[in-house]
Design an enzyme around this catalytic site. Sequence first.
Site, mmCIF file in Angstrom:
data_model
loop_
_atom_site.group_PDB
_atom_site.id
_atom_site.type_symbol
_atom_site.label_atom_id
_atom_site.label_comp_id
_atom_site.label_asym_id
_atom_site.label_seq_id
_atom_site.Cartn_x
_atom_site.Cartn_y
_atom_site.Cartn_z
ATOM 1 C CB THR A 1 -0.886 0.047 1.263
ATOM 2 O OG1 THR A 1 -0.063 -0.265 2.376
ATOM 3 C CG2 THR A 1 -2.028 -0.944 1.183
ATOM 4 C CG ASP B 1 10.837 -1.405 3.471
ATOM 5 O OD1 ASP B 1 9.719 -1.530 3.996
ATOM 6 O OD2 ASP B 1 11.228 -2.116 2.529
ATOM 7 C CE1 TYR C 1 7.392 -3.993 -3.588
ATOM 8 C CE2 TYR C 1 7.566 -2.267 -5.230
ATOM 9 C CZ TYR C 1 7.372 -2.655 -3.925
ATOM 10 O OH TYR C 1 7.153 -1.711 -2.959
HETATM 11 C C1 GLA Z 1 8.980 -4.083 0.050
HETATM 12 C C2 GLA Z 1 9.126 -2.598 -0.307
HETATM 13 C C3 GLA Z 1 8.195 -1.740 0.525
HETATM 14 C C4 GLA Z 1 6.771 -2.264 0.481
HETATM 15 C C5 GLA Z 1 6.721 -3.768 0.726
HETATM 16 C C6 GLA Z 1 5.344 -4.333 0.488
HETATM 17 O O1 GLA Z 1 9.412 -4.288 1.360
HETATM 18 O O2 GLA Z 1 10.464 -2.183 -0.119
HETATM 19 O O3 GLA Z 1 8.266 -0.399 0.087
HETATM 20 O O4 GLA Z 1 6.166 -1.943 -0.729
HETATM 21 O O5 GLA Z 1 7.630 -4.467 -0.106
HETATM 22 O O6 GLA Z 1 4.442 -3.796 1.396
#
Ligand code: GLA
Length: 359
Positions: A20, A157, A206
Amino acid sequence: MRETRVFRAPGRVNLIGEHTDHSGGYVLPAAIDRCCEVRATPTGGSTLSVHAADIGESASWTLDQIHAAKRKGDWSDYICGVARELSSAGVSLVGAELEIASSVPIGAGLSSSAAIEVSIALALSSLAGANVDRIDLAKICLRAEQDFVGLQCGIMDQFISLFGREGQAMLLDCHSLEHRAVPIPANVELVMVDTGVKHELAASEYNHRRLDYEEAVRILGKPLREATPDDLKGLPERPLKRARHVVTENQRTLEFAAAADAGDLDRMGRLMRESHLSLQNDYEVSCDELDLLAASAWEIDGVIGARMMGGGFGGCTINLVDSRKLAEFQEEIRNRFESRYGRVPEIYVCGTADGASEI
Ligand code: GLA
């Protein structure tokens, strides 16, 4: 003077709010007690060299060539990417020797890459004497990952690695970056069970998922965070499924925060299960091993909630487990995984931690 300074930045878990962040939605991560540590020594020269102690590899760049550096497709891209972005943001980098060592498991979905980026960004900006605002540091690290490393990720993150607080999770609005603390219930352990699967296509899948829901955004003419499930009627199937995940996951994340405030463990667990099923069936980023781990956990006594965590296609499940049932849970989930796949999964019981700092 060659004075060595030491910086650390933690990895993270995410209780709910998966996939999200890149559309400006809601996430609910916590920084964990595993981190990347950087020992940084200014040299007075014009080279940035880095040694990765865990794998015994080194890399270096001259500062005046850092903008021309090419992506290598390995760990050093995170460092080079961050150095380039800091420099573009006006930080006058200084020559330095860096040594990095990390206790965040790599490829497990615990954000080992953000921990490297953030610890390096903090180290390089501090050595340069630049007092970069933490929000800007998060954005610099995000740009390094998107523009240099090539993953079109969101800000979750990097943000939690900088702003996490020990003992708390965080509800973060990835659009406004407003955030607030969310309590982690007492006597509940955060337990990650690692599938050991590292999907090679994870990065390209992704990025594909983003393209899918961006088509939905174009058709809807408004951001997904403002859309309701009713708005999605009539969309073509693939954009519909991706967008439906994002829209419902945003709702679940807000509801989970309220449930955590109220100490409503049943509701938290139900929302985690719905999150997993949505990632499995609508966003389609789960895999067999994650599904087995989540479905097994739902049946085990003492499990409050469980779901896949992070980007997907492998990595870990996150399990909220009653402290008194921790040992039994570990044994049972290990057995179930081993009897299906013939190998024993790693299990990480994580504590929470503060965001990045100089030690
Ligand atoms: C990875 C990405 C994050 C996020 C998650 C899924 O960790 O680095 O930014 O999109 O996937 O929630």
